[in-house]
Design a protein around this motif. Sequence first.
Motif, short mmCIF file in Angstrom:
data_model
loop_
_atom_site.label_atom_id
_atom_site.label_comp_id
_atom_site.label_asym_id
_atom_site.label_seq_id
_atom_site.Cartn_x
_atom_site.Cartn_y
_atom_site.Cartn_z
N THR A 162 0.83 -1.20 0.00
CA THR A 162 0.00 0.00 0.00
C THR A 162 0.87 1.25 0.00
OG1 THR A 162 -1.75 1.20 1.18
CG2 THR A 162 -0.14 0.06 2.53
N ASP A 163 0.33 2.32 -0.54
CA ASP A 163 1.00 3.62 -0.47
C ASP A 163 0.47 4.45 0.70
OD1 ASP A 163 2.54 3.12 -2.74
OD2 ASP A 163 0.92 3.79 -4.08
N VAL A 164 -0.55 3.95 1.39
CA VAL A 164 -1.12 4.70 2.51
C VAL A 164 -0.15 4.64 3.70
CG1 VAL A 164 -3.08 4.90 4.10
CG2 VAL A 164 -3.44 4.10 1.75
N PRO A 165 0.21 5.78 4.29
CA PRO A 165 1.10 5.76 5.46
C PRO A 165 0.49 4.94 6.59
CG PRO A 165 0.90 7.99 4.58
CD PRO A 165 -0.12 7.15 3.86
N LEU A 166 1.36 4.20 7.29
CA LEU A 166 0.91 3.32 8.38
C LEU A 166 1.33 3.90 9.72
CD1 LEU A 166 1.82 -0.15 6.83
CD2 LEU A 166 -0.36 1.09 6.72
N GLU A 167 0.41 3.83 10.66
CA GLU A 167 0.65 4.33 12.01
C GLU A 167 0.64 3.13 12.97
OE1 GLU A 167 -2.09 7.00 14.95
OE2 GLU A 167 -1.53 7.92 13.03
N VAL A 168 1.57 3.13 13.92
CA VAL A 168 1.70 2.01 14.84
C VAL A 168 1.89 2.53 16.26
CG1 VAL A 168 3.24 0.12 15.53
CG2 VAL A 168 2.62 0.40 13.13
N PHE A 169 1.21 1.93 17.22
CA PHE A 169 1.43 2.26 18.62
C PHE A 169 2.81 1.76 19.04
CE2 PHE A 169 -3.15 2.68 18.70
CZ PHE A 169 -3.37 3.68 19.64
N VAL A 170 3.57 2.62 19.73
CA VAL A 170 4.91 2.24 20.16
C VAL A 170 5.10 2.34 21.67
CG1 VAL A 170 6.05 2.79 17.98
CG2 VAL A 170 5.80 4.59 19.72
N HIS A 171 4.18 2.98 22.37
CA HIS A 171 4.38 3.13 23.81
C HIS A 171 3.05 3.35 24.52
CE1 HIS A 171 7.31 3.80 27.10
NE2 HIS A 171 6.28 4.41 27.66
N ALA A 230 6.55 -0.77 25.21
CA ALA A 230 7.68 0.15 25.15
C ALA A 230 8.60 -0.31 24.02
CB ALA A 230 8.44 0.18 26.48
N ALA A 231 8.50 0.35 22.88
CA ALA A 231 9.24 -0.07 21.68
C ALA A 231 10.37 0.89 21.35
CB ALA A 231 8.28 -0.19 20.51
N LEU A 232 10.89 1.59 22.35
CA LEU A 232 11.95 2.57 22.09
C LEU A 232 13.14 1.93 21.39
CD1 LEU A 232 12.73 5.56 22.64
CD2 LEU A 232 13.86 4.77 24.73
N GLU A 233 13.48 0.72 21.79
CA GLU A 233 14.64 0.04 21.20
C GLU A 233 14.37 -0.47 19.79
OE1 GLU A 233 16.56 -2.11 25.03
OE2 GLU A 233 14.39 -2.21 24.82
N LEU A 234 13.10 -0.49 19.39
CA LEU A 234 12.73 -1.01 18.07
C LEU A 234 12.52 0.08 17.03
CD1 LEU A 234 10.13 -3.80 18.99
CD2 LEU A 234 12.59 -4.03 18.64
N THR A 245 4.15 6.70 11.18
CA THR A 245 3.77 7.45 12.37
C THR A 245 3.96 6.59 13.61
OG1 THR A 245 2.18 8.85 11.20
CG2 THR A 245 1.90 8.64 13.57
N PHE A 246 4.68 7.14 14.58
CA PHE A 246 4.93 6.48 15.86
C PHE A 246 3.95 7.06 16.88
CE2 PHE A 246 8.56 5.60 13.42
CZ PHE A 246 9.23 4.51 13.99
N LYS A 247 3.04 6.23 17.33
CA LYS A 247 1.94 6.73 18.18
C LYS A 247 2.16 6.33 19.64
CE LYS A 247 -3.09 7.13 18.17
NZ LYS A 247 -4.27 6.87 17.33
N ILE A 248 2.06 7.32 20.51
CA ILE A 248 2.18 7.12 21.95
C ILE A 248 0.78 7.10 22.55
CG2 ILE A 248 3.05 8.12 24.10
CD1 ILE A 248 5.25 9.45 22.29
#
Length: 836
Positions: A162-171, A230-234, A245-248
């Motif tokens: 897909t060309d749609v930007p993906l957002e993921v929860f990271v914290h 907690a995905a800071l290391e990833l 997008t990195f979502k908190i």
Amino acid sequence: MRYLKGKRAIELLAPVGNWECLRAAVANGADAVFFGVDKFNARVRAKNFTMEELPDVMKYLHKYNVKGYVTFNILVFEQELEDARKLVEACIEAGVDALIVQDMGLVQLIREISPDFPIHGSTQMTITSPEAVQFLQPYDLEVIVLGRENNLKQIQTIANKTDVPLEVFVHGALCVSYSGQCLTSEMWGGRSANRGECAQACRLPYDLIVDGEKREMGNIAYLLSPKDLAALELVPELIEAGVSTFKIEGRLKSPEYVANVVSKYRKAIDEYIAGRDYNPTKEDLRELQQSFSRGFTYGFLSGTNHKQLLDGTFPKSRGVFLGTVKKVLKDAVLCELQAPVKRGDGIVFDAGRPEEKEEGGRIYDLRKMGQKVEGEVQNGLIEIVPGRHDVNLTKVRVGDRIWKTSDQELDRRLRKTFEAEYTYKLFPITIDAYGKAGKPLVSVWRDEVTGYTVTVESEELLQEAIKRPLTSEYLQEQWGRLGGTVFELAHVTAHFSGNVIVPVKELNRMRREASEALLALRQEPKQYKKHAVSTAVQKQNHISAEAPQLLVLCRTMEQIHAACETDVTFIYADFEFTTDYPKAVQAVRKAGKHIALATPRIHMPGENGILNGIVKAGPDAILVRSLGAAHYYIEQQLSLPLIGDFSLNIANHKAVEMFLERGLERVTPSYDLNIQQMMDMLAVAKTDQMEMVIHQHLPMFHTEHCVYCTFLSEGTDFTNCGRPCETHRVSLQDRIGMSHPVRVDIGCRNTVYNAIEQSGAEYLNHFIQHGVQHYRIEFLEEGADKVKEVITLYREALQGKRSGTSVWRALKATNQLGVTRGQLTKANHSDKTLQK
């Protein structure tokens, strides 16, 4: 916003529940924030913002070049569509950068209002596969928020398609259930998670019942309470997998939490983009734990490991682990430190009973071998002296764990980052200046971040300079005095014919005018196409000459055979293992009846083989339970009817129409609707193409977390668990003694069903009057005799031979439709049938 090579933007998205949190996010480097407005969002317990505040919020954000997204990530009921329209229009007018949406009917409404206003697909949509993303393609969503259960490999698979930007929860906090698929809060408390009222039933203690016997679990009682993500290391791996997008998470959290988490992820992202190796320090991770932590996990991002997903001994934030009590002294406890500690820090003693009042307070003093120690102690054996009035040391025991719950010094440091606005970031501008004697001084000011430019001319004409003519350096000095604004002057380029001069007061006026004009351009709402839309809709004429059809969903072959012996002509099969579907098809066909097969509730990358297997089994129809499955089958152009299930979360007539127009033959309303909300929708929807579930054990949690693997196996996932689900039956017993069955599907996902079945028989006459022709009974563990009894009772009710009340009383079922009881007979409603 930061950009990778190839111009892909990387965005850090922060949660804000109030103005203080908003300032903390901006000051610490968030590219965007998300927040709720009034009641239409998934965190109604947060302070949230009002519709009237929207223009001020957006002006503040855009002043600092930060985007603002409004969360509209709940289901919208029929009577709320007009209020929803008003909020959408208010967001457009205020300059909101996007709406985060769950409800497909709301997506439809927004697109009717504006074809180009940005929509973000919420994680509540349960988007977990490329096909689900493709289902949303006609609606031009700007961003898709993936389910928290997608791992890095799956994220990359989706990103590649897909060309749609993906957002993921990271914290932040993890939901144990798939977002949008949790019905527990509604079932037990009348508070819908799909309405922003999650009661956090996953954080409650449960007993594990295995094959009817209580399993001794020691101090492990919180069987569904995950650690915090907690995905800071990833961060590097997530960027490389295609995350934009990195979502908190954390709209209920403090501004110090927001400042802390945003600053840590800002640094990690910036370091990666700059091409530098970044490994967070132990101090970084401790500070994150200090702000809020139930223990940290990567969730499912690095793959499934059920043993690491939860701790099981406590459900709430603990902070930083200091160590265990080695000895209880008269006024102190002896502890071998595993983390730094100092006077003034808050602590709690964890005796393994978090549901009871725990001893805790502030540290009054620190001693080493009886001698007072100043400053922060890093490690070693230390005597911790709590405040005399805070802790009763007679209740503290050797072996109790000690947690540092607060750090005043850290909080003060974090508050300093956002308390004084002059510390916030500045944005570079460049100026080109032109002119000659006898003409105005012309200056072109450019905001290098946004690209906006303004032209400001002097009101006084340039004069021949006798001494000290205007130069680039002199203008840099005068126009660089931008204190009190968000700008800083990068450089001035002067293009003058001859030596010229203009009064300093004129230069000052031009500077003020230009900076104000550039700021105004930043804060001016973006213009979108906008149409006048009415949410008023005609009531449907619900007259049907056809007799109501009774449908039965079975989960065992015993139930299939029993149903085949009744007058039911259409049967659903919903088995734990779809590989058993051919047997069900064969049995139903042999009885001369029709059968539909149910898809899994979740569709992940690589699982199209399961969907193919369902088709190959040869059903007469397919019960579709996910957007991914819907898209896959629609693209296949099957001749089989597709029936949309409750998990598509259809709560208003616009959602009904959307799914029918996309190719579904019938749809099932969401279980989030109470009876009044259901009747509101039925009054205006195409009820001849709707199916009502009128008897069932409500599927409460639907989760990637496998209780069987976690507690009945030494393994970590399906590859090494030994499949205890094939030899045991597990239930979760709640605090009042009700045992809720846990069942597994072919994807090894668990569904926790409510212990008691519920019945909507009371409302059958109202549904029939509104033209509903299809009624479904769902079985779970019932034997053959019970199956026949239930079918007979509902058949008689549909034929008018017995009352709905007598049905649920005979079955000892809960008189309830979906998740919340409605006030049908007391409702003040325009439909007079409701007053009977």
